[in-house]
Design an enzyme around this catalytic site. Structure first.
Site, mmCIF file in Angstrom:
data_model
loop_
_atom_site.group_PDB
_atom_site.id
_atom_site.type_symbol
_atom_site.label_atom_id
_atom_site.label_comp_id
_atom_site.label_asym_id
_atom_site.label_seq_id
_atom_site.Cartn_x
_atom_site.Cartn_y
_atom_site.Cartn_z
ATOM 1 N N GLY A 150 0.776 -1.231 0.000
ATOM 2 C CA GLY A 150 0.000 0.000 0.000
ATOM 3 C C GLY A 150 0.810 1.284 0.000
ATOM 4 O O GLY A 150 0.248 2.362 0.191
ATOM 5 N N TRP A 171 2.335 2.833 -2.555
ATOM 6 C CA TRP A 171 1.861 3.668 -3.666
ATOM 7 C C TRP A 171 0.441 4.152 -3.407
ATOM 8 O O TRP A 171 0.098 5.284 -3.718
ATOM 9 C CB TRP A 171 1.911 2.872 -4.975
ATOM 10 C CG TRP A 171 3.226 2.907 -5.676
ATOM 11 C CD1 TRP A 171 4.463 2.977 -5.092
ATOM 12 C CD2 TRP A 171 3.445 2.895 -7.080
ATOM 13 N NE1 TRP A 171 5.431 2.986 -6.049
ATOM 14 C CE2 TRP A 171 4.847 2.935 -7.286
ATOM 15 C CE3 TRP A 171 2.601 2.826 -8.184
ATOM 16 C CZ2 TRP A 171 5.417 2.925 -8.555
ATOM 17 C CZ3 TRP A 171 3.166 2.808 -9.459
ATOM 18 C CH2 TRP A 171 4.557 2.863 -9.639
ATOM 19 N N ASP A 229 -4.441 -6.441 -6.236
ATOM 20 C CA ASP A 229 -3.242 -7.217 -5.922
ATOM 21 C C ASP A 229 -3.622 -8.663 -5.666
ATOM 22 O O ASP A 229 -4.753 -8.963 -5.252
ATOM 23 C CB ASP A 229 -2.515 -6.647 -4.701
ATOM 24 C CG ASP A 229 -1.044 -7.042 -4.675
ATOM 25 O OD1 ASP A 229 -0.195 -6.172 -4.927
ATOM 26 O OD2 ASP A 229 -0.740 -8.222 -4.405
ATOM 27 N N ASP A 246 -5.844 -12.237 -9.223
ATOM 28 C CA ASP A 246 -4.729 -12.441 -10.138
ATOM 29 C C ASP A 246 -5.076 -11.744 -11.452
ATOM 30 O O ASP A 246 -6.091 -12.068 -12.078
ATOM 31 C CB ASP A 246 -4.529 -13.943 -10.360
ATOM 32 C CG ASP A 246 -3.352 -14.273 -11.263
ATOM 33 O OD1 ASP A 246 -2.865 -13.370 -11.969
ATOM 34 O OD2 ASP A 246 -2.930 -15.442 -11.269
ATOM 35 N N ASP A 260 2.968 -1.088 -10.009
ATOM 36 C CA ASP A 260 4.262 -1.435 -9.421
ATOM 37 C C ASP A 260 4.355 -2.953 -9.294
ATOM 38 O O ASP A 260 5.165 -3.478 -8.532
ATOM 39 C CB ASP A 260 4.415 -0.764 -8.051
ATOM 40 C CG ASP A 260 5.861 -0.700 -7.590
ATOM 41 O OD1 ASP A 260 6.749 -0.517 -8.441
ATOM 42 O OD2 ASP A 260 6.109 -0.831 -6.372
ATOM 43 N N LYS A 291 6.108 -0.559 -13.983
ATOM 44 C CA LYS A 291 7.477 -0.998 -13.721
ATOM 45 C C LYS A 291 7.864 -2.123 -14.668
ATOM 46 O O LYS A 291 7.039 -2.957 -15.029
ATOM 47 C CB LYS A 291 7.594 -1.476 -12.269
ATOM 48 C CG LYS A 291 8.975 -2.028 -11.926
ATOM 49 C CD LYS A 291 9.224 -2.065 -10.438
ATOM 50 C CE LYS A 291 8.395 -3.102 -9.714
ATOM 51 N NZ LYS A 291 8.733 -3.150 -8.277
#
Length: 197
Positions: free
Chosen positions: A50, A52, A67, A83, A111, A151
């Site tokens: 958490g 970000w 997530d 997922d 991220d 990312k």
């Protein structure tokens, strides 16, 4: 300053009550590139724990965080545990947007990353696959003119990745924030100005 950036940013995060040192990477990117603006609606992928999300929550009007791992609740944030490679993710996002009264989002940020294996070629390939999925989600839910931040571990497929997706956007940037370890191949790719079909 210590010789290890991990120590520096770890303790800074603790002091500022942030959930992870990754928060400083996002702060740098937002300050320099303004990927997310005040009042934006955002889909965040790879949100746990958490760090970000905390940064985004001070800026965005609505956040839908996703997530595979559980994330401790943050007020005002809609969390989906799923997922992203499962097809049900689209139903989950559709439902969340509908219930929040949102048709399209302004930004998609990610991220997300699998556990690092220590084998650069493997880690790069996995990050490429995750990036592809993030972009598939982004082009489905972004408004015209929206932005993406994600990312990736830099490698031989990075240029191909950018070439595939840049045609859907007005411009792109690549950055490595100071909070990233110098020895890491981690980079952040940003696409600006989504061209909705």
């Amino acid at each position: 300053m210590t010789g290890d950036r991990r120590d520096e940013y770890y303790w800074k995060a603790k002091k500022e009550q942030l959930r992870s040192r990754a928060a400083f990477k996002l702060e740098f990117l937002l300050d320099r590139y303004r990927v997310v603006r005040k009042g934006d609606a955002v889909i965040e992928i790879g949100s746990s724990p958490g760090g970000w999300t905390q940064v985004l929550n001070s800026l965005a009007r609505k956040i839908i965080s996703i997530d595979l791992q559980e994330m401790e609740e943050i007020a005002g944030v809609r969390f989906i545990r799923c997922d992203i490679f499962k097809e049900t993710i689209f139903d989950d996002i559709d439902r969340a947007l509908r219930e929040e009264g949102i048709e399209k989002v302004d930004d998609v940020v990610s991220d997300a990353m699998a556990k690092v294996s220590g084998i650069p070629s493997r880690d790069h390939a996995v990050s490429y696959q995750i990036g592809q999925r993030v972009m598939e989600i982004a082009v489905r839910y972004l408004r015209n003119g929206g932005n993406v931040l994600l990312k990736q571990f830099q490698g031989d497929m990075t240029n191909d990745f950018i070439a595939i997706w840049r045609k859907n956007f007005s411009s792109y940037k690549i950055s490595k924030p100071p909070a990233s370890r110098g020895s890491s191949s981690e980079i952040y790719i940003m696409f600006f100005g989504f061209k909705a079909p």
